[in-house]
Scaffold this active site. Structure first.
Site, short mmCIF file in Angstrom:
data_model
loop_
_atom_site.label_atom_id
_atom_site.label_comp_id
_atom_site.label_asym_id
_atom_site.label_seq_id
_atom_site.Cartn_x
_atom_site.Cartn_y
_atom_site.Cartn_z
N LYS A 72 6.67 -1.78 2.76
CA LYS A 72 6.21 -3.17 2.95
C LYS A 72 7.34 -4.14 2.60
CE LYS A 72 1.49 -1.68 2.09
NZ LYS A 72 0.36 -1.55 1.16
N GLN A 116 -1.11 -2.87 -4.84
CA GLN A 116 -1.19 -1.56 -4.19
C GLN A 116 -2.29 -0.72 -4.85
OE1 GLN A 116 0.63 -0.63 -1.42
NE2 GLN A 116 -0.67 1.18 -1.40
N ASP A 139 -4.31 -8.70 2.08
CA ASP A 139 -4.90 -7.39 2.35
C ASP A 139 -6.32 -7.56 2.92
OD1 ASP A 139 -3.28 -5.19 2.06
OD2 ASP A 139 -3.50 -5.08 -0.12
#
Ligand code: NAP
Length: 313
Positions: A72, A116, A139
């Protein structure tokens, strides 16, 4: 075994299978998205405007999470975003992690925040997700953004299902009126995928069946599917006899299988028995190189959107 493989290859070439299988190349499609974003970021920079900034929090040292976060960060560099990687030890307190998120929430320069997953057991992922400001929740896991997605309102859509939608769009795959079977009901993949495919517009307008570990007639449901999205985390679970000819198969699964012949010590396996299923499909995603790169591209699009929203304030 060799004879069976030969039989399949010859059947494929001599027409037993009516369709010509096409690989849905996530690397290629994601590159096209990143190239577009790169141009847009360059335009922002040329106008003296702020460029997107993604802050990623990585708790602990899980190998797969390390790989995902570094991909990412690398993608941010590629498209010209700023990125900040915040690392925390696995024993970080929940309170400390929430404080870090609170700081990022109030930092104007940061457009997107991702934590994460998975997190260590002593930290509640729900509490962490709820702490991220919905405007920075790239997200798309915050209840406000999930609610908007369900209602079909513009919002941040979770990166993996969003990436799959972008992939379907890239390859102009027909979804209207199709029966889509989504295997897996997680909040990050299966459930949002089922909502997106059943939504109106394109890609969407599918008739969706969502399956999980308590589904009793999974094989029959899959056999009737025009589109299968396999997101259960069980390597090779979707077998040839579960897939009808001409189906579109999207393999979300990524499992690390120990493999001494690999430098890394493992190989990646999807949820679909690719070698045997692929010849029956019209389209199929490989693992790796299918959904994975699309997830990253979708995250980049969400982060760009978070920044663009600020420019429009
Ligand atoms: P998850 O949270 O573990 O959810 C798995 C889902 O599959 C659950 O809903 C579970 O049902 C269902 N399931 C498990 N065994 C089943 C069975 N035998 N039959 C039918 N359903 C079954 O996993 P996830 O986070 O959604 O991830 C799924 C896979 O996708 C994993 O391999 C993960 O690594 C991968 N993934 C890939 C990407 C990417 O970018 N490519 C992104 C995210 C995840 P219950 O709800 O009943 O337990």
């Amino acid at each position: 075994m060799v004879a069976k493989a030969f039989e399949k290859i010859s059947a494929y070439f001599f027409g037993t299978y009516l369709c010509a299988m096409q690989i849905l190349n996530g690397k290629e499609a994601s590159q096209a998205i990143k190239d577009d974003l790169k141009l847009s970021v360059a335009q922002l920079a040329a106008q003296g405007k702020k460029v997107p900034h993604l802050a990623a929090i990585l708790v602990g040292h899980d190998g797969a999470s390390e790989t995902y976060v570094s991909s990412k960060v690398k993608a941010c560099e590629e498209v010209g975003f700023k990125s900040t990687l915040i690392r925390a030890e696995a024993n970080i307190s929940s309170l400390r992690l929430l404080d870090t998120i609170a700081e990022l929430n109030t930092n104007y320069d940061v457009d997107g925040i991702l934590v994460q997953l998975p997190l260590p057991e002593h930290i509640s992922p729900d509490e962490v997700i709820n702490a991220i400001h919905p405007d920075k929740d790239v997200d798309g896991f915050h209840p406000i953004n999930v609610g908007k997605m369900v209602l079909g309102q513009p919002t941040f859509v979770p990166a993996t299902p969003y990436g799959i939608m972008l992939l379907l769009e890239h390859y102009k795959i027909e979804t209207k009126g199709k029966h889509a079977v989504v295997v897996g009901r997680s909040n990050i993949v299966g459930r949002p995928m089922s909502i997106l495919l059943s939504g109106s517009g394109y890609p969407g307008n599918s008739t969706v069946t969502i399956c999980h570990s308590q589904t009793t007639n999974l094989k029959e449901l899959c056999q009737s599917a025009d589109i299968i999205v396999a997101a259960l985390g069980k390597p090779g679970f979707i077998k040839e006899d579960m897939v009808k000819e001409g189906a579109v198969v999207i393999d979300v699964g990524i499992t690390r299988i120990p493999d001494a012949s690999k430098k890394s010590g493992f190989r990646l396996s999807g949820d679909v028995d690719y070698a045997n299923v692929a010849p029956k499909c019209s389209f199929i995603t490989p693992v790796p190189g299918g959904v994975g790169p699309m997830t990253i591209a979708a995250l980049m699009k969400n982060t760009f959107r978070a920044c663009a929203n600020k420019h429009h304030e």
